[in-house]
Design an enzyme around this catalytic site. Structure first.
Site, PDB file in Angstrom:
ATOM      1  NE  ARG A   1      -6.853   3.727 -10.164  1.00 34.69           N
ATOM      2  CZ  ARG A   1      -6.015   4.432  -9.390  1.00 34.69           C
ATOM      3  NH1 ARG A   1      -4.891   3.881  -8.961  1.00 34.69           N
ATOM      4  NH2 ARG A   1      -6.290   5.676  -9.066  1.00 34.69           N
TER       5      ARG A   1
ATOM      6  CG  ASP B   1      -5.758  10.244  -5.641  1.00 36.47           C
ATOM      7  OD1 ASP B   1      -5.113  10.226  -4.568  1.00 36.47           O
ATOM      8  OD2 ASP B   1      -5.406   9.617  -6.664  1.00 36.47           O
TER       9      ASP B   1
END
EC number: 2.3.3.9
Length: 537
Positions: free
Chosen positions: A169, A449
């Site tokens: 990603r 996160d």
């Protein structure tokens, strides 16, 4: 702090840190390749970002997201995406995490079907982190990656046929890469991450029939998907790969994108293999997109679960859309981590994970995400029991009918004092760790996160500013008014609450507090926490 940039003697117009340690990664050819990506695609990236700003201004003025009339023919059309390669047919359990060598080894060895190596929400984009991650992935693909911890423990890769399939990603379109300048402009973080990874590994991965494969984050429109398609086609031509060799999965993690899932699949139809319910970023985007709509304020984040009507509608529409078009519908992240010192609490947490994964597989998802290797057996057990085939695209979910109203439905719930204080704590602790170079942080037995921290930050801002422009202030469940005085008191008391706790980034707590205070008191909501924070690393 940022590395000193020096002009490249090989690729005119490009500047990057002068380091012998990165010469084998970003060699002469890589520099010219990256500069070419920037010059070709940066104008369109800026145009897409400007379109985002214009669209948000409309939402702030009272408009609501809706399905596009100009793309109705795409939604109504009878078309399907290209078939997925064999390596991406069975994706029942995927693990995600940052790209440091230890994580890369553990994730590839974890027993998951796929590992999403994350340069985005779980990685602080320091130059050291980025080049360390790129090197670790290259060595992993070569089969040469190994790591020795401070305790002397040796980590090595399992045989290739026992490893998870690697998916990378890159960062989203909104993030710059300040360590690489082209013609005096910062390069796109997305183009740097994907471009360098492809330059280093695309041919080796193609030879193994392993892609390269990518997860594309934070798209808001079909035009942004079309930009990615143009980038990937260009990279394939430049590297001598067949068109469509590089495959992608798109995270539907913004509210505007939920209204353009068909269109995003169509724009990438030669290379897309699925959509993913990126639910944490999606909640963040719901708050941010509808920040000026008092009737859409969400309760505290612990109450915003997938059974809330707007999230259930989003999940079911994604499944229906993907299966109609021959694509995988991937489920969301289980952020829990083992609670080693409390067996009862750990069992309760695992029961919540099991229920969530059962909901996903029963609804028709073709796979799911976990943040910790310990959750892989549980998630696999649930999917194995209910999904004996590689996927369940045969479940068309034709009965699902989702309208604009369903996707925007207000949520029921409350804001407790504990929930308010928890948001403040999570923001500060995560931001302190992020500034210190750690983008993936365990807090209260959840792996936080940037996406989960953003929920907490934007909720604080929205709750605090709900009374602006003459509106009625919000209140906690106990009747306490939510105002700047309450926020300031909680923030002032936080250092004493955190004192003595071992935590990543402890030395930068005061800096994190100051930044959160500044962002929360502003009259306008900062689009992303990582934008101002990036200037401090």
């Amino acid at each position: 702090m940022s590395a000193v940039l020096k002009p490249s003697p090989i690729a005119p117009g490009i500047q990057l840190p002068d380091s012998a340690a990165t010469a084998d990664l970003i060699d002469d050819g890589a520099q010219a390749f990256l500069a070419g990506l920037h010059r070709r695609f940066e104008p369109e990236r800026q145009a897409r970002l400007a379109a985002r700003r214009r669209r948000q201004a409309e939402f702030d003025a009272g408009a609501l997201p809706d399905f596009r009339e100009d793309t109705r023919a795409i939604r109504d059309g009878d078309w399907r995406v290209a078939p997925a390669p064999e390596a991406l047919q069975d994706r029942r359990v995927e693990i995600t995490g940052p790209v440091d060598p230890k994580m890369v080894i553990n994730a590839l060895n974890s027993g998951a079907s796929c590992y999403m190596a994350d340069f985005e929400d779980s990685t602080t984009p320091t130059w050291e982190n980025l080049v360390t991650g790129q090197r670790a992935l290259r060595e992993a693909i070569e089969g040469a990656l190994a790591f020795t911890g401070d305790n002397g423990k040796r980590y090595e890769l399992r045989p290739e046929d026992e490893r998870a399939v690697l998916i990378v990603r890159p960062r989203g379109w909104h993030l710059d890469e300040k360590h690489v300048l082209v013609d005096g402009e910062r390069m796109s973080g997305a183009l740097f991450d994907l471009g360098l990874y492809a330059w280093l590994n695309a041919k080796a991965l193609a030879a193994k029939d392993r892609g390269p494969y990518f997860y594309l984050p934070k798209l808001q429109s079909m035009e942004e998907a079309a930009l990615w398609n143009a980038v990937l086609s260009h990279v394939e031509r430049e590297l001598g790969l067949p068109q469509g060799q590089m495959k992608v999965t798109v995270l539907i993690e913004t509210l505007p994108a939920a209204f353009e899932m068909d269109e995003i699949l169509h724009a990438l139809r030669e290379r897309i293999v699925g959509l993913n319910c990126g639910r944490w970023d999606y909640i963040f985007s719901y708050i941010k997109t509808l920040r000026a709509h008092r009737d859409r304020v969400l309760p505290e984040r612990g109450q915003v679960t997938m059974v809330q009507p707007f999230l259930k509608a989003y999940s079911e529409l994604l499944i229906q859309t993907c299966h109609r078009r021959g694509a995988h519908a991937m489920g969301g992240m289980a952020a829990q981590i083992p609670i080693n010192n409390d067996a009862e609490a750990n069992e309760q947490a695992l029961a919540r994970v099991r229920a969530d994964k059962l909901r996903e597989v029963t609804a028709g998802h073709d796979g799911t995400w976990v943040a910790h290797p310990a959750l892989i057996p549980l998630a696999r057990e649930v999917f194995d029991e209910r999904m004996p085939s590689k996927h369940q695209q045969h479940l068309g979910r034709e009965e699902v009918i989702v309208t604009q109203r369903d996707l925007l439905a207000p949520s029921l719930g409350t804001i407790t004092r504990i929930g308010f204080e928890s948001n403040v704590e999570v923001c500060v602790r995560y931001l302190a760790a992020w500034l210190d170079g750690n983008g993936c942080v365990p807090i209260h037995w959840l792996m936080e996160d940037a996406a989960t921290a953003e929920i907490a930050r934007t909720q604080l801002w929205q709750w605090l500013h709900a009374g602006d422009k003459g509106g009625t202030p919000l209140h906690l469940h106990d009747g306490t008014v939510i105002d700047e005085a309450l926020f300031d008191r909680v923030l002032l008391n936080l250092p004493s609450r955190l004192a003595g706790q071992p935590m990543p980034g402890a030395a930068r707590v005061q800096e994190a507090i100051a930044l959160l205070e500044e962002l929360t008191h502003r009259r306008t909501l900062e689009d992303f926490l990582t934008l101002p924070a990036y200037e401090r690393i």
